[in-house]
Design a protein around this motif. Sequence first.
Motif, PDB file in Angstrom:
ATOM      1  N   ASP A  21      17.002 -12.867  23.850  1.00 44.55           N
ATOM      2  CA  ASP A  21      17.176 -13.783  24.964  1.00 44.55           C
ATOM      3  C   ASP A  21      17.552 -13.065  26.150  1.00 44.55           C
ATOM      4  O   ASP A  21      17.828 -13.853  27.262  1.00 44.55           O
ATOM      5  CB  ASP A  21      18.262 -14.577  24.646  1.00 44.55           C
ATOM      6  N   SER A  22      17.548 -11.668  26.584  1.00 43.93           N
ATOM      7  CA  SER A  22      17.941 -11.152  27.666  1.00 43.93           C
ATOM      8  C   SER A  22      17.079  -9.916  28.047  1.00 43.93           C
ATOM      9  O   SER A  22      16.869  -9.483  29.451  1.00 43.93           O
ATOM     10  CB  SER A  22      19.657 -10.939  27.839  1.00 43.93           C
ATOM     11  N   HIS A  23      16.518  -9.120  27.205  1.00 50.24           N
ATOM     12  CA  HIS A  23      16.095  -7.853  27.385  1.00 50.24           C
ATOM     13  C   HIS A  23      14.527  -8.023  27.747  1.00 50.24           C
ATOM     14  O   HIS A  23      13.876  -6.966  28.321  1.00 50.24           O
ATOM     15  CB  HIS A  23      16.065  -6.859  26.263  1.00 50.24           C
ATOM     16  N   HIS A  24      13.745  -8.895  27.308  1.00 47.59           N
ATOM     17  CA  HIS A  24      12.325  -9.201  27.696  1.00 47.59           C
ATOM     18  C   HIS A  24      12.052 -10.606  28.534  1.00 47.59           C
ATOM     19  O   HIS A  24      12.709 -11.529  28.070  1.00 47.59           O
ATOM     20  CB  HIS A  24      11.441  -9.058  26.519  1.00 47.59           C
ATOM     21  N   ASP A  25      11.164 -10.530  29.188  1.00 45.16           N
ATOM     22  CA  ASP A  25      10.791 -11.753  30.029  1.00 45.16           C
ATOM     23  C   ASP A  25       9.412 -12.407  29.271  1.00 45.16           C
ATOM     24  O   ASP A  25       8.153 -11.912  29.437  1.00 45.16           O
ATOM     25  CB  ASP A  25      10.292 -11.226  31.342  1.00 45.16           C
ATOM     26  N   PRO A  26       9.509 -13.396  28.614  1.00 42.00           N
ATOM     27  CA  PRO A  26       8.637 -14.243  27.979  1.00 42.00           C
ATOM     28  C   PRO A  26       7.771 -14.881  29.028  1.00 42.00           C
ATOM     29  O   PRO A  26       8.224 -15.100  30.322  1.00 42.00           O
ATOM     30  CB  PRO A  26       9.251 -15.260  27.144  1.00 42.00           C
ATOM     31  N   PRO A  27       6.547 -15.325  28.904  1.00 44.74           N
ATOM     32  CA  PRO A  27       5.926 -15.360  27.347  1.00 44.74           C
ATOM     33  C   PRO A  27       5.543 -13.945  26.873  1.00 44.74           C
ATOM     34  O   PRO A  27       5.213 -13.237  27.691  1.00 44.74           O
ATOM     35  CB  PRO A  27       4.667 -16.388  27.665  1.00 44.74           C
ATOM     36  N   PHE A  28       5.140 -13.891  25.664  1.00 48.77           N
ATOM     37  CA  PHE A  28       4.736 -12.724  24.938  1.00 48.77           C
ATOM     38  C   PHE A  28       3.311 -12.840  24.663  1.00 48.77           C
ATOM     39  O   PHE A  28       2.852 -13.955  24.352  1.00 48.77           O
ATOM     40  CB  PHE A  28       5.562 -12.419  23.733  1.00 48.77           C
ATOM     41  N   VAL A  29       2.684 -11.832  24.793  1.00 47.85           N
ATOM     42  CA  VAL A  29       1.391 -11.640  24.466  1.00 47.85           C
ATOM     43  C   VAL A  29       0.841 -10.569  23.653  1.00 47.85           C
ATOM     44  O   VAL A  29       1.367  -9.588  23.822  1.00 47.85           O
ATOM     45  CB  VAL A  29       0.371 -11.819  25.636  1.00 47.85           C
ATOM     46  N   LYS A  30       0.096 -10.626  22.558  1.00 47.32           N
ATOM     47  CA  LYS A  30      -0.539  -9.721  21.785  1.00 47.32           C
ATOM     48  C   LYS A  30      -1.920  -9.454  22.387  1.00 47.32           C
ATOM     49  O   LYS A  30      -2.696 -10.121  22.384  1.00 47.32           O
ATOM     50  CB  LYS A  30      -0.748  -9.984  20.322  1.00 47.32           C
ATOM     51  N   ARG A  31      -2.030  -8.058  22.978  1.00 50.65           N
ATOM     52  CA  ARG A  31      -3.309  -7.669  23.638  1.00 50.65           C
ATOM     53  C   ARG A  31      -4.201  -6.795  22.256  1.00 50.65           C
ATOM     54  O   ARG A  31      -3.852  -6.944  21.088  1.00 50.65           O
ATOM     55  CB  ARG A  31      -2.830  -6.561  24.569  1.00 50.65           C
ATOM     56  N   CYS A  32      -5.518  -6.602  22.670  1.00 52.98           N
ATOM     57  CA  CYS A  32      -6.329  -6.486  21.696  1.00 52.98           C
ATOM     58  C   CYS A  32      -6.066  -4.767  21.284  1.00 52.98           C
ATOM     59  O   CYS A  32      -6.627  -4.353  20.208  1.00 52.98           O
ATOM     60  CB  CYS A  32      -7.608  -6.066  22.287  1.00 52.98           C
ATOM     61  N   ARG A  39       5.947 -10.577  29.937  1.00 53.84           N
ATOM     62  CA  ARG A  39       5.466 -11.003  31.114  1.00 53.84           C
ATOM     63  C   ARG A  39       5.224  -9.983  32.023  1.00 53.84           C
ATOM     64  O   ARG A  39       4.389  -9.957  33.093  1.00 53.84           O
ATOM     65  CB  ARG A  39       6.113 -12.092  31.872  1.00 53.84           C
ATOM     66  N   GLN A  40       6.180  -9.091  32.168  1.00 52.32           N
ATOM     67  CA  GLN A  40       6.203  -7.996  33.014  1.00 52.32           C
ATOM     68  C   GLN A  40       5.145  -6.841  32.678  1.00 52.32           C
ATOM     69  O   GLN A  40       5.056  -5.723  33.194  1.00 52.32           O
ATOM     70  CB  GLN A  40       7.643  -7.242  33.327  1.00 52.32           C
ATOM     71  N   GLU A  75      11.395 -18.246  21.409  1.00 49.40           N
ATOM     72  CA  GLU A  75      11.042 -16.831  21.781  1.00 49.40           C
ATOM     73  C   GLU A  75      11.000 -15.787  20.397  1.00 49.40           C
ATOM     74  O   GLU A  75      10.265 -15.032  20.075  1.00 49.40           O
ATOM     75  CB  GLU A  75      11.521 -15.905  22.806  1.00 49.40           C
ATOM     76  N   ALA A  76      12.144 -15.916  19.808  1.00 47.45           N
ATOM     77  CA  ALA A  76      12.328 -15.031  18.580  1.00 47.45           C
ATOM     78  C   ALA A  76      11.106 -15.581  17.582  1.00 47.45           C
ATOM     79  O   ALA A  76      10.736 -14.636  16.801  1.00 47.45           O
ATOM     80  CB  ALA A  76      13.860 -15.461  17.994  1.00 47.45           C
ATOM     81  N   HIS A  77      11.083 -16.804  17.209  1.00 42.70           N
ATOM     82  CA  HIS A  77       9.924 -17.322  16.483  1.00 42.70           C
ATOM     83  C   HIS A  77       8.420 -16.648  16.879  1.00 42.70           C
ATOM     84  O   HIS A  77       7.807 -16.191  16.255  1.00 42.70           O
ATOM     85  CB  HIS A  77       9.823 -18.890  16.218  1.00 42.70           C
ATOM     86  N   GLU A  78       8.203 -16.606  18.083  1.00 43.50           N
ATOM     87  CA  GLU A  78       7.077 -16.179  18.518  1.00 43.50           C
ATOM     88  C   GLU A  78       6.908 -14.705  18.232  1.00 43.50           C
ATOM     89  O   GLU A  78       5.773 -14.234  17.890  1.00 43.50           O
ATOM     90  CB  GLU A  78       6.965 -16.393  20.090  1.00 43.50           C
ATOM     91  N   LEU A  79       7.947 -14.013  18.611  1.00 44.99           N
ATOM     92  CA  LEU A  79       7.899 -12.442  18.318  1.00 44.99           C
ATOM     93  C   LEU A  79       7.574 -12.294  16.773  1.00 44.99           C
ATOM     94  O   LEU A  79       7.135 -11.300  16.108  1.00 44.99           O
ATOM     95  CB  LEU A  79       9.214 -11.698  18.646  1.00 44.99           C
ATOM     96  N   CYS A  80       8.219 -12.923  16.047  1.00 43.11           N
ATOM     97  CA  CYS A  80       7.961 -13.025  14.474  1.00 43.11           C
ATOM     98  C   CYS A  80       6.539 -12.971  14.181  1.00 43.11           C
ATOM     99  O   CYS A  80       6.070 -12.466  13.392  1.00 43.11           O
ATOM    100  CB  CYS A  80       8.898 -13.534  13.730  1.00 43.11           C
ATOM    101  N   HIS A  81       6.052 -14.078  14.874  1.00 48.33           N
ATOM    102  CA  HIS A  81       4.631 -14.655  14.661  1.00 48.33           C
ATOM    103  C   HIS A  81       3.728 -13.464  15.119  1.00 48.33           C
ATOM    104  O   HIS A  81       2.788 -12.809  14.429  1.00 48.33           O
ATOM    105  CB  HIS A  81       4.225 -15.805  15.376  1.00 48.33           C
ATOM    106  N   LEU A  82       4.064 -12.894  16.315  1.00 49.85           N
ATOM    107  CA  LEU A  82       3.029 -11.964  16.917  1.00 49.85           C
ATOM    108  C   LEU A  82       3.048 -10.660  16.130  1.00 49.85           C
ATOM    109  O   LEU A  82       2.337  -9.858  16.251  1.00 49.85           O
ATOM    110  CB  LEU A  82       3.518 -11.664  18.610  1.00 49.85           C
TER     111      LEU A  82
END
Length: 164
Positions: A21-32, A39-40, A75-82
């Motif tokens: 909740d404070s160290h990364h800037d969502p949204p998150f994306v999994k790249r190739c 986001r950064q 965001e936590a759910h999203e990272l578990c998924h990614l």
Amino acid sequence: MARPRLIVFDLDYTLWPFWVDSHHDPPFVKRCDGRVYDRQGQVVSFYPDVPRVLQRLHSEGYMLAVASRSRTPPEAHELCHLFDWDRYFTYKEIYPGSKVKHFGRFTMASGIPYEDMLFFDDEQRNIIELRSIGVTSILVSDGVTESLIKEGLETFQFNRQQHG
């Protein structure tokens, strides 16, 4: 040998080395390249042993869960998924508040009593709180590792021998 029926992990500073909740800037994306970025464009990573630990425990038939007090559950759910960890976790309780509530929900959903659970967390207050209700709880100082899992399983077995 006594085995925990449910092994539960915190997320922040337990499975990954940051507060979601404070160290990364969502949204998150999994790249190739297979890595997750914020986001950064910063790589979002986890502790090195974690994928191997989750895979091994799951393949050995352990039921796994997440209990996190995160103020940003999506965001936590999203990272578990990614990170492709959803396949390992039967239960996920991710929201602010006491972890006793998280564990109460695990018990209600699974029928597993507290004394059959093993928990890993980096915060002493959570360890104390959950030990008080009978959960074998292991303090994580620098992320989950293979050796810490071994220690946790041994502690669980010792506790069960002491308390029947």
